[in-house]
Design an enzyme around this catalytic site. Structure first.
Site, PDB file in Angstrom:
ATOM      1  N   TYR A  24      32.666  41.707  36.884  1.00  0.00           N
ATOM      2  CA  TYR A  24      33.853  40.721  37.330  1.00  0.00           C
ATOM      3  C   TYR A  24      33.442  39.389  36.713  1.00  0.00           C
ATOM      4  CZ  TYR A  24      30.876  38.993  41.014  1.00  0.00           C
ATOM      5  OH  TYR A  24      29.655  38.143  41.764  1.00  0.00           O
ATOM      6  N   CYS A  25      34.781  38.717  36.773  1.00  0.00           N
ATOM      7  CA  CYS A  25      34.611  37.487  36.092  1.00  0.00           C
ATOM      8  C   CYS A  25      35.364  36.570  37.401  1.00  0.00           C
ATOM      9  CB  CYS A  25      35.144  37.225  34.915  1.00  0.00           C
ATOM     10  SG  CYS A  25      36.902  37.595  34.715  1.00  0.00           S
ATOM     11  N   PHE A  26      36.034  35.514  37.038  1.00  0.00           N
ATOM     12  CA  PHE A  26      36.869  34.655  38.127  1.00  0.00           C
ATOM     13  C   PHE A  26      37.867  35.450  38.793  1.00  0.00           C
ATOM     14  CE2 PHE A  26      39.226  31.107  39.849  1.00  0.00           C
ATOM     15  CZ  PHE A  26      38.687  31.003  40.918  1.00  0.00           C
TER      16      PHE A  26
END
Length: 376
Positions: free
Chosen positions: A97-99
């Site tokens: 996951y990223c932002f």
């Protein structure tokens, strides 16, 4: 076919199971707040992210993407891929996951696929999962009855709570025992991490379908960790269970918590001499934090008694004299404050008893006898 996108509908499953997560955000983002089962293996480090962010604002998305590729290429790119692959070798079921679940997740997924690893990323990223957890905290009080465990300092509320399956240990999550002497050797989590861990504990509690949610009767602040306002408000309306304990047992429990365990912890961390000095500072600073509320005379009496106890411990390796200042602290500060606070909410007291009686009362509790209607 291998799934490459984990939808938002699976957030609950991710957190309840403690799914391993690779957080692709920069360290500065991760350090503000993350999830307990995540590890920070960023696509871009802080300086790289800052440059790309500035480029995005000034020149737009395509220029920022091009700059990102130029910053993370060759040996640097391979180092990042190797770090992800190393983690995946130990945790092959991990998600990315990223932002927001956007470009960083997609690019990382592509690079890993080229390296022979198919790894899903989470829809909505950190922002989506964080908003979900905030919602869990806000809605939990309306989904099951709350009970608040109260009791004088040293009555063993935490010891009791950790034996109960229907309890969530707020002080354990905050890494603070809630009182003026409640600081632990390791630091407290960030506010965001405290909230995230609280929400996950609530999710797991709901999963087990308990008859109630049992919490310690806490102040708004547990050390520096603030309870979310709506959750705290619900706790303030909950019925109260008062845990009773004999004074001599309370004294010896606090001697063990404030003196024996803290001294041992500091010595294990810092060595004998530095550990004792740090332990002494912990006690004296904790006392100083309530100096105004004690008043000058009582503060001086407590400080003198504490210094004598520390001197005896240092020179004779005895801790019994600490009981003197702990007893004074209970008589002059904790007990009067507790009695005043409990008197204001006496109408909410549902049951009083010692550890055994409290266990029996909760064991006999049924969902029917503890409905939202007769708790409210």
């Amino acid at each position: 076919m291998t799934t490459t996108l984990i939808p938002a509908q699976q957030y609950r499953d991710i957190f309840v199971a403690g799914k391993p997560l690779i957080d692709l955000r920069a360290p500065i983002e991760f350090n503000r707040g993350a999830f307990p089962s995540s590890v920070n293996l960023p696509l871009m480090v802080d300086k790289e992210r800052e440059k790309v962010g500035t480029c995005y604002k000034q020149q737009g998305q395509q220029a920022a993407i091009a700059l990102g590729h130029s910053l993370v290429h060759g040996a640097v790119k391979q180092q990042r891929i190797d770090a992800w692959l190393g983690f995946l070798a130990a945790q092959p079921e991990a998600y990315l996951y990223c932002f927001r679940g956007g470009l960083r997740s997609q690019l990382t997924q592509q690079w890993l696929k080229e390296a022979g690893a198919t790894v899903p990323y989470v829809q909505g990223g950190y922002k989506g999962m964080r908003q979900y957890l905030i919602g869990v905290i806000e809605t939990t009080p309306s989904q099951q009855p709350l009970l608040s465990l109260s009791g004088m300092t040293g009555s063993g509320k935490t010891d009791f709570l950790i034996q109960r399956k229907e309890a969530v240990d707020l002080e354990g999550i905050a890494n603070h025992r809630g009182s003026s002497f409640g600081k632990n050797i390791d630091p407290q989590p960030t506010q965001i991490n405290f909230e995230n861990q609280l929400a996950i504990a609530l999710l797991r509690h709901q999963q087990d379908n308990h008859s109630c949610l049992l919490l310690e009767d806490e102040s708004f602040l547990i050390g520096r960790s603030a309870l979310p306002q709506s959750f705290y408000n619900a706790m303030q309306a909950a019925d109260i269970l008062v845990l009773e304990e004999a004074d001599d047992i309370r004294l010896n429990r606090l001697l063990d918590e404030y003196v024996h365990k803290m001294h041992q912890g500091f010595v294990e961390r810092l060595g004998i001499e530095a550990g004792f000095n740090a332990f002494s500072q912990y006690l004296l600073q904790s006392l100083t934090s309530i100096r105004k509320r004690l008043g000058g005379k009582q503060y001086q009496e407590l400080q003198d008694t504490m210094q004598q106890a520390l001197s005896q411990q240092l020179n004779q390796n005895q801790t019994s004299q600490h009981l003197a200042w702990i007893n004074l602290l209970l008589q002059k500060y904790y007990d009067p404050m507790y009695e005043y606070q409990l008197e204001k909410k006496a109408h909410r007291v549902l049951f009083r008893g010692n550890h055994q009686a409290m266990h029996e009362w909760l064991d006999n509790l049924s969902q029917d006898s503890l409905s939202q209607e007769n708790l409210g």
